[in-house]
Structures are given as structure tokens and as C-alpha cells.
Design an enzyme around this catalytic site. Sequence first.
Site, mmCIF file in Angstrom:
data_model
loop_
_atom_site.group_PDB
_atom_site.id
_atom_site.type_symbol
_atom_site.label_atom_id
_atom_site.label_comp_id
_atom_site.label_asym_id
_atom_site.label_seq_id
_atom_site.Cartn_x
_atom_site.Cartn_y
_atom_site.Cartn_z
ATOM 1 N N HIS A 28 -5.577 3.408 0.842
ATOM 2 C CA HIS A 28 -5.232 3.485 1.784
ATOM 3 C C HIS A 28 -5.623 4.782 2.802
ATOM 4 O O HIS A 28 -5.380 5.082 3.682
ATOM 5 C CB HIS A 28 -5.043 5.022 0.351
ATOM 6 N N ASP A 35 1.172 -1.237 -0.127
ATOM 7 C CA ASP A 35 -0.039 0.242 -0.186
ATOM 8 C C ASP A 35 0.943 1.320 -0.254
ATOM 9 O O ASP A 35 1.806 1.507 1.024
ATOM 10 C CB ASP A 35 -1.001 -0.186 1.152
ATOM 11 N N HIS A 36 1.307 2.030 -1.494
ATOM 12 C CA HIS A 36 2.322 2.976 -1.175
ATOM 13 C C HIS A 36 2.153 3.833 -0.169
ATOM 14 O O HIS A 36 3.343 4.733 -0.260
ATOM 15 C CB HIS A 36 2.498 3.015 -2.681
#
Length: 484
Positions: free
Chosen positions: A243, A180-181
Site C-alpha cells: 500500500h 491491493d485494496h
Amino acid sequence: MNNQNQPKVAIIIFGATGDLAKRKLFPSIYRLVKNKKIGENFVVFGTARRSWSNEEFRDKVKQSITDKNSSEIDLDAFVSHFYYHPSDVTNSSSYLEMEALLQDLEGIYQTEGNRIFYLAMSPEFFGDITNSLNDNGMKNGGGWTRLVIEKPFGNDLPSARKLNHEIRAAFKEEQIYRIDHYLGKEMVQNIEVIRFANGIFEHLWNNRFIANIQVTSSEEIGVEDRASYYDQSGAVRDMMQNHMLQMVALLAMEPPIKLTSEEIRSEKLKVLRALRKIENVDDNFVRGQYGEGPDYPIAYQQEAPALAKSNTETFVAGKIMIDNYRWAGVPFYIRTGKRMSKKSTQIIVEFKSIPMNLYYKDKKEQHPNLLVINISPNEGITLYLNAKKSGTENEAIPIKLTYDYNQINAANSPEAYEKLLYDCMIGDTTNFTHWDEVALTWEYVDPILKKWESTPAEFPNYKAGSMGPEASEELLKEDGFHWW
Ligand code: NAP
């Protein structure tokens, strides 16, 4: 020169000819070398169907590096660590060929059999790939083996469970690094530090002193050339399930007893378990889809012929309640969407007003204390306080105390993918999503998806270039708040 602490590793990229590899992975590996996080003992083995040669692959890698003027790195020497082998992942015989090539490269680059398999491909292939890696002995290179997986992890809870089941047949949970950047972003990681290293915040971080928390992630761009992918997804799947809920968990969790992955994850999971189940979707969540706007003449439904009657949301706003001792009664408002008026990811913590304010004649002018955490594109913190208005006797005005992270750390601040790739190399799972988090977040959003997919919306309902539909403003107004 390789120093003792630099990981030795072979990175095997499935989908090496794709967009993610080009835009994120190659530049991140370059920065890791430039920043001396990895030395000489690494090799990148790329594969996809296109029949590129090593030279063509290396040319593509070179083109993807944008800060290549740096004199610190010899670009030809850098790309000489990159190798390409054409293969179709659904063809099981190609894995034996890859294994043989990989073993040779591991001998040349002395990577001690440590392998990262990076699946930069559509999730429909994940099960096939992990099975074939297992069946063909590629998981056992002699060192450690890790698997990096991109989002989306499923479309809903049942499909995520199925996908997880397939992957887990070959890899253990601790070998799986779900990206999950957002969790790699410097300021998202800073949430914990701001909270747990500052008494002035942490002592007030509860329902006695906080009125509400707002998390906004807005994009100016539309769907660009990813219309067909996006239309299957929408804002809830693309942004909220992962996110947005991850940021909520970091904002709401209890201090961990230690800064280990297990302890932090355990606290985040408690928050996700305490999310109040959504019973009446439309009372708490607002969906939107952009129409034309003054600066953007193309509505979502005109972006591609297949979208002409699309019921997919390009915007979601919602009120999330956390039923635990610390947060009972405090709404966490989230909002995210495409074609909004600005590109920004921001968290705003609104503190409760003091019982009686002596310094504002007009109550409407009264300004609550706000803590603003800017995640991107600006990175920093701003605290809004009230101070004496100069030249007056008893009047106050809001003032800002700002710490601009970009000005101070810009050059050294690592990119999210760079950090996450390095974390994977050193075996730190803190900033990756565990299956339990994935399951709980799908469980939370599934009722929204079910309701919205079964009821057509009156789309479009917001103008491109605005901050979303009017109903998103109403959502806060009903509670006596507004978006800052
Ligand atoms: P993409 O540009 O479409 O790349 C897909 C890759 O898969 C290409 O290299 C393609 O190469 C390869 N491929 C497709 N079918 C194959 C097969 N049967 N055998 C072997 N290779 C095959 O996709 P992407 O944008 O890079 O995204 C990759 C993954 O990352 C997706 O899961 C996406 O959701 C996720 N993701 C991407 C981004 C992003 O910014 N792009 C951001 C977040 C998450 P060939 O055509 O040469 O086979």
C-alpha cells in the site's frame, strides 16, 4: 432486467466461509447489484471445507449485508444467486465435481462462460488451486477467465517469484488480478486527478517547489485476533511493500500519455525502478513495536503467548529517495503502524517556503503551503495558504481551503472492494498490481527485512496510543522537517 453493459459472470470464491468473503466480498456483490452494475446474469459459487448447505451459505451471506434495509433489493432473490459446495482444495478430485456443478449454474444464469476465480484463502494454497483449475479444465468455461489473488504475495522476493512461477504455470499475467485494496480507494484514485487535472499543482510538482512528501497510514487497533498471522508479517510486509509504495508511485509518477492500464503501469514502474537502493537501513528506516499505553493496557507481546519475545515490527517509518530528474533531493517520508493515536491515511505535500517572508515576525511561526489529501476515514483535500490576519497591518496567518468529499459524495462513493470487483468483471487491470511492481517493491524492502530479522530490537519502543517511537520524529528532524 439485464442491460447490455452489465457483465455476465460466475464468481467462484475459494475460502467462501472465511472472514474476507463475509466482510468484503458478499457486501460488495450486494452493492454491485444494488447499484445496477450487475443484473440477473451472475452466480456466486462458494467453496471451503465446512459442510454447509446452500441454505446455510445464503443465511451467512444475508447476515453479512449490513445495509439490507434498502427497499431496492429483494434479499431472498439476491441470495438465491449464491451456491455452496464443500471441498478441500488439496483434493484434486473435487474440481471435477465443481466443474460439473458450475456448468449447470452457468446454464441457468446465462453467464456466457465468464469466470472469476477469487482466491480468498491463504497463499500457501494458490499454487495447488491454480494447477488443479488448469488440470481439470475449469479455466476454459467458454468465455473469459480471470484470477483474483489477495495479499500477501510472498514474504520476500524469492518467495514471491516462486509463487508467481506457480500461478503463471496456469494463468497468463493479463488474467491475474492482484488485489491491493488501497488502489480501489476513491481518494487514492483521486491522486492522479488532483495532480494531472490541476495546473497549480502539476506545474509545482517537482524538486524545485516541493520540500518533502509525507504518507501516513495509522491504525488505532492492534492485532486483534490475527496475532499469529501478523507476527509472521509485520508492518513492512503488511503495509509498506504494497500500500505505501503504491501511494508513493502514484504521487511521484510522470503523467501517462493516455489513461490506459499499460501507460499508467509503465509510469509507476519507472518510479519503482528509481527508488534509491537502501544501503544503511537504520539511517533511513525506523522500526517500532507497541507497548502498553494509557488507554490500551496490553502490549503487543502480551497479545498472545507466542508473541512473548516477538521481534516483529508493528510500526515502520522511513525516508524514501527517488533518483530521477523530477524528485532528486526530495524525501518521501512514509509511516505506518498499529495502536497509534488515530486511524487515518493521509498524504501531505509540503511546498518549499518562499525565500523571504515579510509577514511573520517570528520565523518559527511561518507556515509552509501544504496540500493535504485525506484518504480515509475522512476523504477530501485541504490546502493550507497564508492570508492577512484581520485587524493587523502586516501579519499573516495560515488558513485552510477544504473540500470534504464525504459530505458531497458519501452516499454514492463505492467501496474499494466493490470497485475492484467490478473492474475485474470489465477487464480493467489499472488498479491491480502487476507482477513487475510486486517484484520491484519486494526488491526494495528485502534489505530492511533481512537487517531487522537478523538483529533483535529493543522492543517495545512506543506507547500504544502514540504516533510511534521517538526515532521516527528524529528521522525528519535531521532534515529540518517534522511530521505534520
Ligand atoms: P480466513 O478467515 O482464515 O479464511 C480462510 C478460508 O480458507 C476459510 O473459508 C477456510 O474455510 C478456507 N480453507 C482453509 N483451508 C482450506 C482447504 N484446505 N480447502 C478449502 N478451503 C480451505 O482468512 P481471511 O481473513 O478470509 O483471508 C483470506 C485471504 O485474504 C488471505 O490470503 C488473507 O491474507 C487475505 N486478506 C484478508 C483480509 C481480511 O480482511 N480478512 C484482508 C486482506 C487480505 P474452511 O475452514 O471451512 O475450510
